[in-house]
Motif scaffolding. Structure first.
Motif, PDB file in Angstrom:
ATOM      1  N   ASP A 129      -9.306   3.334   3.947  1.00 32.01           N
ATOM      2  CA  ASP A 129      -9.079   1.911   4.255  1.00 32.01           C
ATOM      3  C   ASP A 129      -9.925   0.998   3.386  1.00 32.01           C
ATOM      4  OD1 ASP A 129      -8.234   3.413   6.292  1.00 32.01           O
ATOM      5  OD2 ASP A 129      -8.938   2.101   7.888  1.00 32.01           O
ATOM      6  N   LEU A 130     -11.142   1.457   3.065  1.00 29.15           N
ATOM      7  CA  LEU A 130     -12.019   0.599   2.283  1.00 29.15           C
ATOM      8  C   LEU A 130     -11.391   0.301   0.928  1.00 29.15           C
ATOM      9  CD1 LEU A 130     -15.578   2.016   2.995  1.00 29.15           C
ATOM     10  CD2 LEU A 130     -14.333   0.219   4.155  1.00 29.15           C
ATOM     11  N   LEU A 132       0.839  -1.209   0.000  1.00 27.98           N
ATOM     12  CA  LEU A 132       0.000   0.000   0.000  1.00 27.98           C
ATOM     13  C   LEU A 132       0.865   1.247   0.000  1.00 27.98           C
ATOM     14  CD1 LEU A 132      -2.651  -1.077   2.654  1.00 27.98           C
ATOM     15  CD2 LEU A 132      -2.917  -1.005   0.181  1.00 27.98           C
ATOM     16  N   ASN A 181     -13.381 -11.470  -6.525  1.00 28.86           N
ATOM     17  CA  ASN A 181     -12.429 -10.928  -7.495  1.00 28.86           C
ATOM     18  C   ASN A 181     -11.616 -12.028  -8.158  1.00 28.86           C
ATOM     19  OD1 ASN A 181     -13.042  -8.259  -6.841  1.00 28.86           O
ATOM     20  ND2 ASN A 181     -11.705  -8.347  -5.067  1.00 28.86           N
ATOM     21  N   ARG A 195      -9.331 -15.753   2.499  1.00 30.54           N
ATOM     22  CA  ARG A 195      -8.445 -15.737   1.330  1.00 30.54           C
ATOM     23  C   ARG A 195      -7.355 -16.789   1.435  1.00 30.54           C
ATOM     24  NH1 ARG A 195      -5.941 -10.698  -0.334  1.00 30.54           N
ATOM     25  NH2 ARG A 195      -5.770 -11.900  -2.231  1.00 30.54           N
ATOM     26  N   ALA A 245      -0.303  -5.004  -4.463  1.00 26.74           N
ATOM     27  CA  ALA A 245      -0.715  -5.628  -3.199  1.00 26.74           C
ATOM     28  C   ALA A 245      -1.455  -6.947  -3.424  1.00 26.74           C
ATOM     29  CB  ALA A 245      -1.601  -4.659  -2.424  1.00 26.74           C
ATOM     30  N   SER A 246      -2.323  -6.948  -4.412  1.00 27.08           N
ATOM     31  CA  SER A 246      -3.182  -8.118  -4.608  1.00 27.08           C
ATOM     32  C   SER A 246      -2.400  -9.351  -5.061  1.00 27.08           C
ATOM     33  CB  SER A 246      -4.261  -7.787  -5.637  1.00 27.08           C
ATOM     34  OG  SER A 246      -3.657  -7.403  -6.849  1.00 27.08           O
ATOM     35  N   TYR A 298     -17.026  -3.039   4.690  1.00 22.73           N
ATOM     36  CA  TYR A 298     -17.875  -2.278   3.771  1.00 22.73           C
ATOM     37  C   TYR A 298     -19.232  -2.099   4.439  1.00 22.73           C
ATOM     38  CZ  TYR A 298     -14.153  -3.880   0.767  1.00 22.73           C
ATOM     39  OH  TYR A 298     -12.918  -4.145   0.253  1.00 22.73           O
ATOM     40  N   GLU A 331      -8.172   0.521   0.303  1.00 22.79           N
ATOM     41  CA  GLU A 331      -6.941  -0.246   0.511  1.00 22.79           C
ATOM     42  C   GLU A 331      -7.258  -1.718   0.716  1.00 22.79           C
ATOM     43  OE1 GLU A 331      -4.927   1.788   3.675  1.00 22.79           O
ATOM     44  OE2 GLU A 331      -4.060   3.247   2.279  1.00 22.79           O
ATOM     45  N   ALA A 332      -8.319  -1.969   1.499  1.00 21.26           N
ATOM     46  CA  ALA A 332      -8.729  -3.364   1.713  1.00 21.26           C
ATOM     47  C   ALA A 332      -9.107  -3.989   0.375  1.00 21.26           C
ATOM     48  CB  ALA A 332      -9.897  -3.431   2.689  1.00 21.26           C
ATOM     49  N   ALA A 333      -9.814  -3.222  -0.446  1.00 21.89           N
ATOM     50  CA  ALA A 333     -10.234  -3.729  -1.748  1.00 21.89           C
ATOM     51  C   ALA A 333      -9.027  -3.966  -2.654  1.00 21.89           C
ATOM     52  CB  ALA A 333     -11.195  -2.742  -2.399  1.00 21.89           C
ATOM     53  N   GLU A 334      -8.049  -3.080  -2.530  1.00 21.64           N
ATOM     54  CA  GLU A 334      -6.852  -3.194  -3.363  1.00 21.64           C
ATOM     55  C   GLU A 334      -6.098  -4.481  -3.022  1.00 21.64           C
ATOM     56  OE1 GLU A 334      -4.972   0.650  -3.523  1.00 21.64           O
ATOM     57  OE2 GLU A 334      -3.110  -0.339  -4.112  1.00 21.64           O
ATOM     58  N   ILE A 335      -5.961  -4.742  -1.726  1.00 23.79           N
ATOM     59  CA  ILE A 335      -5.270  -5.961  -1.305  1.00 23.79           C
ATOM     60  C   ILE A 335      -6.028  -7.187  -1.803  1.00 23.79           C
ATOM     61  CG2 ILE A 335      -4.718  -7.373   0.731  1.00 23.79           C
ATOM     62  CD1 ILE A 335      -3.868  -4.826   2.129  1.00 23.79           C
ATOM     63  N   ASP A 336      -7.354  -7.063  -1.858  1.00 19.61           N
ATOM     64  CA  ASP A 336      -8.173  -8.164  -2.351  1.00 19.61           C
ATOM     65  C   ASP A 336      -8.164  -8.269  -3.871  1.00 19.61           C
ATOM     66  OD1 ASP A 336      -8.881  -9.055   0.088  1.00 19.61           O
ATOM     67  OD2 ASP A 336     -10.817  -8.042   0.184  1.00 19.61           O
ATOM     68  N   ALA A 354     -12.179  -1.551   8.448  1.00 19.66           N
ATOM     69  CA  ALA A 354     -12.405  -1.371   7.006  1.00 19.66           C
ATOM     70  C   ALA A 354     -13.463  -2.309   6.450  1.00 19.66           C
ATOM     71  CB  ALA A 354     -11.094  -1.516   6.236  1.00 19.66           C
ATOM     72  N   PHE A 360     -16.489 -10.751  -0.583  1.00 17.18           N
ATOM     73  CA  PHE A 360     -16.131  -9.726  -1.576  1.00 17.18           C
ATOM     74  C   PHE A 360     -14.772  -9.972  -2.229  1.00 17.18           C
ATOM     75  CE2 PHE A 360     -14.530  -5.496  -2.822  1.00 17.18           C
ATOM     76  CZ  PHE A 360     -15.551  -5.129  -3.671  1.00 17.18           C
ATOM     77  N   PHE A 372      -7.283  -4.157   9.252  1.00 17.10           N
ATOM     78  CA  PHE A 372      -7.029  -2.744   9.525  1.00 17.10           C
ATOM     79  C   PHE A 372      -7.490  -2.349  10.924  1.00 17.10           C
ATOM     80  CE2 PHE A 372      -7.067  -3.153   5.006  1.00 17.10           C
ATOM     81  CZ  PHE A 372      -6.187  -2.204   4.533  1.00 17.10           C
TER      82      PHE A 372
END
Lengths: 367, 297
Positions: free
Chosen positions: B184-185, A52, A102, A150, A72-73, A87, B187-192, A85, A98, A81
């Motif tokens: 953070d939302l 990040l 992906n 995950r 990151a992915s 949703y 960032e969390a999505a990015e990591i995912d 974090a 979620f 976090f």
């Protein structure tokens, strides 16, 4: 499973360098805790590992592969976090699913993993709720659940318990430890709370101002702090620190303290004329010890099984003493306190730990 | 009662300017227009009670009323989504943490200050005219333009574009909304491994739903009330072929050109009901797509 290597990692924001020459090996399957006061760079380091935050210089490798430029992915990790974090517009189930969606994973597999994580974290009854209907502890579980589903090679935690109340924090700490025992996956955990660090870690990294102060097991850090900062940071209550002047030379060197009798120093690997002597609260003896002084009890904090006694020395310095069991000292009382030389930690003027040369016992001198 | 007034005199004194304004400039005219909508009134002789005559005429015989509705609905249907999309798009560009954001915010807001003015409407008429800038640019790439405003098929879209250009205030509201979505939302999505588009669709849009809803309601009301640009560009007539006969333009002409004040009042009340119906519809559907973070269940 994943091992990590940081080599000369540096982080700068424009002309400002906040982290320099960071070298660290994180072993496969260990629970590593990054601990330090605010602004020490622990979260930045974690975010660099997560992908990040950009790495300004040096290399970060995961399982031997340099990942500096990997998004990151693609690093096969997940992160919990501080703010959870979650949703807010999605149910717990959707929050958990979620990330998996992906990966174009089959629905049945997503459902299996979500159910499995919910079972492990005991959040099955909450699956259809929205985050706003959850308590802090439940939110935290969901956030951890989102990481678990995950099945990553590396878990990252950014101060995950700091928004919880004290009781819940202890409970979640136990659960995290149990989770680690169960998964045995590499975990990197950031906290400013040294108790969390001590109780969870297999190894701790103490950071200050973007530099590593010491890396070691909780026991190593507690019993052999590498410098004055670590000595003061690790352990609760805080370690007692006494300033000492060194007089004499060679084998006749002795330490002169403000309140205690002077005593002969053991053979130390330093020639500094001033030292800082550190002493854990449990190493202080009332009415005993090789080196003694008089003091007055200022405050007794009752903690149940033990008491924390604040003793003021004639110079005005306060020492903390751990009193066990039915000890009945009261504020205002004058007491004799002392310590054994073997319990002392020595630090030089550069605040670094000074080792005693083995086999050299110290003898108390009469002043 | 007297005691109550004595104790609160100062308060009422301070309220007086607003109270006068409210009773004489707002509530009074509103009630009078409601009464007039049931009368025939030419502003010279006294109003004559006509019952539902105006409304009956409007719905059964007045083809221009239906035309005005069609024009206005078309305008609302195109201009509101386009303006909101432009506002959101620019707000997202500005939400990148630029140091000069204040400057850009001002620059992008400028059209909203100017856009509703007569000067800009006049300028617009020139730009989209037969020999206007638009056609000159098109001719450079080999396209022969036409009189965009004089062609009844395209005239309304020139006003849609003019309206879209005035996205300043929804943009500022969107920008504030975007700023309120925790980093953070993402960032969390990015990591995912969530794609940018999916982040937008699954995080930005739902998180922004209350703001979108607010802007949608406000901009829809605004669009129904559009007057200046249509009035100026069509020379106050709604021409060509009534293609710019906005509801408000028609209403204005009925009132101040033909002095059918009673009928104009009835038109105004129908517009109010239409706007109220749309707002009610938006509120009724909002529970299916608008999520409020602090909502209690």
């Amino acid at each position: 499973m994943a091992g990590l290597t940081l080599r000369n990692v540096e982080k700068s924001y424009g002309p400002l360098t906040v982290m320099k020459d960071m070298n660290l090996d994180i072993h496969d399957g260990e629970f590593l805790v990054l601990v330090g006061p605010s602004g020490c760079g622990k979260s930045t380091l974690l975010r660099m590992i997560a992908g990040l935050e950009e790495i300004s210089d040096g290399t970060l490798s995961i399982d031997g592969k340099v990942v500096n430029d990997l998004p990151a992915s693609k690093r096969n990790l997940s992160m919990v976090f501080q703010s959870y974090a979650l949703y807010p517009h999605m149910s717990v189930r959707k929050n958990l699913a979620f990330g998996l969606q992906n990966l174009s994973m089959p629905r049945a597999e997503i459902a299996r993993r979500v159910d499995e994580a919910a079972r492990i974290l005991q959040i099955e009854p909450l699956l259809e709720r929205k985050p706003r209907q959850l308590s802090g502890g439940q939110k935290q579980r969901v956030a951890i659940g989102r990481s678990i589903v995950r099945e990553p090679g590396l878990f990252l935690f950014d101060e995950p318990l700091s928004n919880l109340d004290a009781e819940l924090r202890v409970q979640m700490r136990v659960e995290l430890a149990a989770l680690y025992e169960r998964l045995k996956t590499t975990m990197i955990y950031v906290t400013h709370d040294q108790v969390e660090a001590m109780t969870l870690a297999t190894r701790i990294v103490v950071l200050r101002a973007g530099r590593i102060e010491q890396v070691g097991t909780p026991e190593e850090l507690y019993t052999r702090p590498a410098n004055l900062f670590v000595a003061g940071f690790i352990g609760s209550p805080r370690i007692n620190m006494l300033a000492a002047q060194v007089e004499g030379s060679g084998a006749a060197r002795r330490a002169v303290l403000a309140d205690f009798r002077a005593f002969a120093l053991p053979d130390l690997a330093t020639t500094d004329s001033a030292l800082t002597l550190c002493l854990r609260a449990e190493a202080i003896r009332l009415g005993g010890g090789e080196v003694q002084a008089e003091g007055r009890i200022k405050l007794v904090e009752y903690l149940g099984a033990e008491r924390l006694v604040h003793i003021v020395l004639p110079s005005g310095q306060t020492l903390l003493f751990h009193a066990q069991g039915a000890d009945s000292h009261r504020a205002g009382e004058t007491v004799t306190l002392g310590f054994d030389l073997a319990d002392l930690h020595y630090f030089d003027t550069a605040e670094q730990r000074v080792e005693t040369v083995a086999g050299q016992g110290a003898q108390a001198l009469t002043a | 009662m007297r005691k109550f007034f004595r104790r609160n005199t100062a308060g009422y004194v301070f309220l007086t300017p607003w109270l006068i304004g409210f009773f004489f400039l707002a509530l009074g005219p509103i009630l009078v227009s409601l009464y007039l909508s049931f009368t025939r009134y030419d502003m010279v002789s006294a109003p004559v009670w006509d019952g539902l005559g105006n409304y009956q005429y409007m719905f059964e015989y007045d083809r221009r009323f239906w035309k005005a509705l069609e024009v206005t609905f078309t305008f609302v249907a195109f201009s509101v989504p386009l303006r909101l999309a432009a506002a959101l798009g620019v707000a997202m560009l500005l939400d990148k943490g630029l140091r000069t954001i204040g400057l850009y915010r001002a620059i992008f807001y400028l059209p909203s200050l100017l856009g509703a003015s007569i000067a800009i409407a006049l300028l617009w008429r020139e730009m989209f005219g037969l020999n206007g800038v638009i056609n000159q640019v098109l001719s450079m790439v080999g396209i022969t333009g036409k009189g965009w405003i004089t062609d009844p098929d395209t005239s309304i879209y020139t006003i849609v574009v003019l309206a879209m250009w005035q996205f300043g205030s929804p943009m500022l509201i969107f920008l504030a909304g975007l700023r309120g979505i925790p980093r953070d939302l993402y960032e969390a999505a990015e990591i995912d491994g969530t794609s940018r588009f999916r982040q937008f669709r699954r995080i930005t849009l739902p998180m922004l739903a209350p703001v979108i809803f607010f802007n949608l309601v406000l901009q829809t009301i605004e669009a129904f009330k559009t007057f200046t640009s249509a009035f100026i560009i069509s020379n106050g007539t709604g021409a060509p072929a009534d293609s710019l006969l906005f509801y408000t333009v028609y209403l204005f002409n009925e009132a101040f050109k033909f002095f059918r004040m009673g009928y104009a009042s009835a038109l105004a009340w129908v517009l109010l009901l239409i706007i109220a119906a749309f707002t009610a519809l938006a509120f009724a559907t909002s529970k299916y797509w608008v999520h409020y973070e602090n909502e209690r269940d």
